[in-house]
Motif scaffolding. Sequence first.
Motif, PDB file in Angstrom:
ATOM      1  N   ALA A  36       0.831  -1.204   0.000  1.00 34.57           N
ATOM      2  CA  ALA A  36       0.000   0.000   0.000  1.00 34.57           C
ATOM      3  C   ALA A  36       0.871   1.261   0.000  1.00 34.57           C
ATOM      4  CB  ALA A  36      -0.933  -0.001   1.210  1.00 34.57           C
ATOM      5  N   LEU A  37       1.950   1.245   0.776  1.00 31.38           N
ATOM      6  CA  LEU A  37       2.861   2.386   0.781  1.00 31.38           C
ATOM      7  C   LEU A  37       3.513   2.559  -0.592  1.00 31.38           C
ATOM      8  CD1 LEU A  37       4.538   1.934   4.293  1.00 31.38           C
ATOM      9  CD2 LEU A  37       2.926   3.710   3.606  1.00 31.38           C
ATOM     10  N   ALA A  38       3.882   1.469  -1.220  1.00 27.98           N
ATOM     11  CA  ALA A  38       4.475   1.539  -2.563  1.00 27.98           C
ATOM     12  C   ALA A  38       3.461   2.084  -3.564  1.00 27.98           C
ATOM     13  CB  ALA A  38       4.953   0.158  -2.995  1.00 27.98           C
ATOM     14  N   TRP A  39       2.207   1.708  -3.412  1.00 31.16           N
ATOM     15  CA  TRP A  39       1.142   2.182  -4.301  1.00 31.16           C
ATOM     16  C   TRP A  39       0.979   3.703  -4.186  1.00 31.16           C
ATOM     17  CZ3 TRP A  39      -4.254  -0.586  -4.385  1.00 31.16           C
ATOM     18  CH2 TRP A  39      -5.028  -0.119  -5.451  1.00 31.16           C
ATOM     19  N   ILE A  40       0.970   4.180  -2.967  1.00 34.39           N
ATOM     20  CA  ILE A  40       0.836   5.618  -2.749  1.00 34.39           C
ATOM     21  C   ILE A  40       2.032   6.363  -3.338  1.00 34.39           C
ATOM     22  CG2 ILE A  40       0.734   7.420  -0.973  1.00 34.39           C
ATOM     23  CD1 ILE A  40      -0.729   5.288   0.793  1.00 34.39           C
ATOM     24  N   LYS A  41       3.238   5.805  -3.128  1.00 32.66           N
ATOM     25  CA  LYS A  41       4.433   6.445  -3.691  1.00 32.66           C
ATOM     26  C   LYS A  41       4.372   6.472  -5.210  1.00 32.66           C
ATOM     27  CE  LYS A  41       7.760   4.089  -1.772  1.00 32.66           C
ATOM     28  NZ  LYS A  41       8.982   3.580  -1.146  1.00 32.66           N
ATOM     29  N   ALA A  42       3.919   5.403  -5.827  1.00 30.75           N
ATOM     30  CA  ALA A  42       3.817   5.361  -7.288  1.00 30.75           C
ATOM     31  C   ALA A  42       2.823   6.404  -7.792  1.00 30.75           C
ATOM     32  CB  ALA A  42       3.400   3.963  -7.745  1.00 30.75           C
ATOM     33  N   GLN A  43       1.710   6.561  -7.089  1.00 29.12           N
ATOM     34  CA  GLN A  43       0.733   7.566  -7.495  1.00 29.12           C
ATOM     35  C   GLN A  43       1.297   8.974  -7.373  1.00 29.12           C
ATOM     36  OE1 GLN A  43      -2.670   6.652  -5.047  1.00 29.12           O
ATOM     37  NE2 GLN A  43      -3.478   5.195  -6.521  1.00 29.12           N
ATOM     38  N   LEU A  44       2.048   9.232  -6.316  1.00 27.09           N
ATOM     39  CA  LEU A  44       2.678  10.543  -6.157  1.00 27.09           C
ATOM     40  C   LEU A  44       3.654  10.830  -7.288  1.00 27.09           C
ATOM     41  CD1 LEU A  44       3.533  10.967  -2.370  1.00 27.09           C
ATOM     42  CD2 LEU A  44       2.348  12.586  -3.831  1.00 27.09           C
ATOM     43  N   ILE A  45       4.464   9.848  -7.623  1.00 27.11           N
ATOM     44  CA  ILE A  45       5.441  10.030  -8.701  1.00 27.11           C
ATOM     45  C   ILE A  45       4.729  10.293 -10.023  1.00 27.11           C
ATOM     46  CG2 ILE A  45       7.196   8.841 -10.067  1.00 27.11           C
ATOM     47  CD1 ILE A  45       8.027   7.465  -7.386  1.00 27.11           C
ATOM     48  N   LEU A  46       3.675   9.535 -10.294  1.00 30.05           N
ATOM     49  CA  LEU A  46       2.944   9.741 -11.547  1.00 30.05           C
ATOM     50  C   LEU A  46       2.305  11.128 -11.606  1.00 30.05           C
ATOM     51  CD1 LEU A  46       1.219   6.272 -11.989  1.00 30.05           C
ATOM     52  CD2 LEU A  46       2.983   7.258 -13.462  1.00 30.05           C
ATOM     53  N   ARG A  47       1.659  11.533 -10.516  1.00 33.95           N
ATOM     54  CA  ARG A  47       0.945  12.812 -10.522  1.00 33.95           C
ATOM     55  C   ARG A  47       1.872  14.008 -10.522  1.00 33.95           C
ATOM     56  NH1 ARG A  47      -2.475  10.953  -6.417  1.00 33.95           N
ATOM     57  NH2 ARG A  47      -1.370  12.323  -5.014  1.00 33.95           N
ATOM     58  N   VAL A  48       2.873  13.991  -9.642  1.00 34.36           N
ATOM     59  CA  VAL A  48       3.680  15.191  -9.433  1.00 34.36           C
ATOM     60  C   VAL A  48       4.900  15.221 -10.346  1.00 34.36           C
ATOM     61  CG1 VAL A  48       4.978  16.533  -7.738  1.00 34.36           C
ATOM     62  CG2 VAL A  48       2.869  15.379  -7.064  1.00 34.36           C
ATOM     63  N   TYR A  49       5.703  14.174 -10.305  1.00 30.96           N
ATOM     64  CA  TYR A  49       6.963  14.208 -11.052  1.00 30.96           C
ATOM     65  C   TYR A  49       6.765  14.019 -12.551  1.00 30.96           C
ATOM     66  CZ  TYR A  49       9.470  14.419  -6.702  1.00 30.96           C
ATOM     67  OH  TYR A  49       9.938  14.835  -5.491  1.00 30.96           O
TER      68      TYR A  49
END
Length: 81
Positions: A36-49
């Motif tokens: 779940a933590l990895a999922w949230i990190k992946a979403q952040l990278i996709l949205r922001v970076y």
Amino acid sequence: MPVTQAWLSLIALSLGSTLLALFGASGIWAALAMLALAWIKAQLILRVYLNLQSAPGWGRGFALVLAIYMSVIMGLAVLAG
């Protein structure tokens, strides 16, 4: 979300994963928490970076693929546990 705030969020989420591993968390709940933590990190990278927040269609598409992938991985983790 500003890049600096996203970066700090990624560090905090990585720290959470590290603490789970460091303190020997094991079992299905630990695996699901780390995924779940990895999922949230992946979403952040996709949205922001990758700036997919400015392209809603592409963002939803990537989010859907990521959700399917993570659901399969989490399901396999549950079956293995």
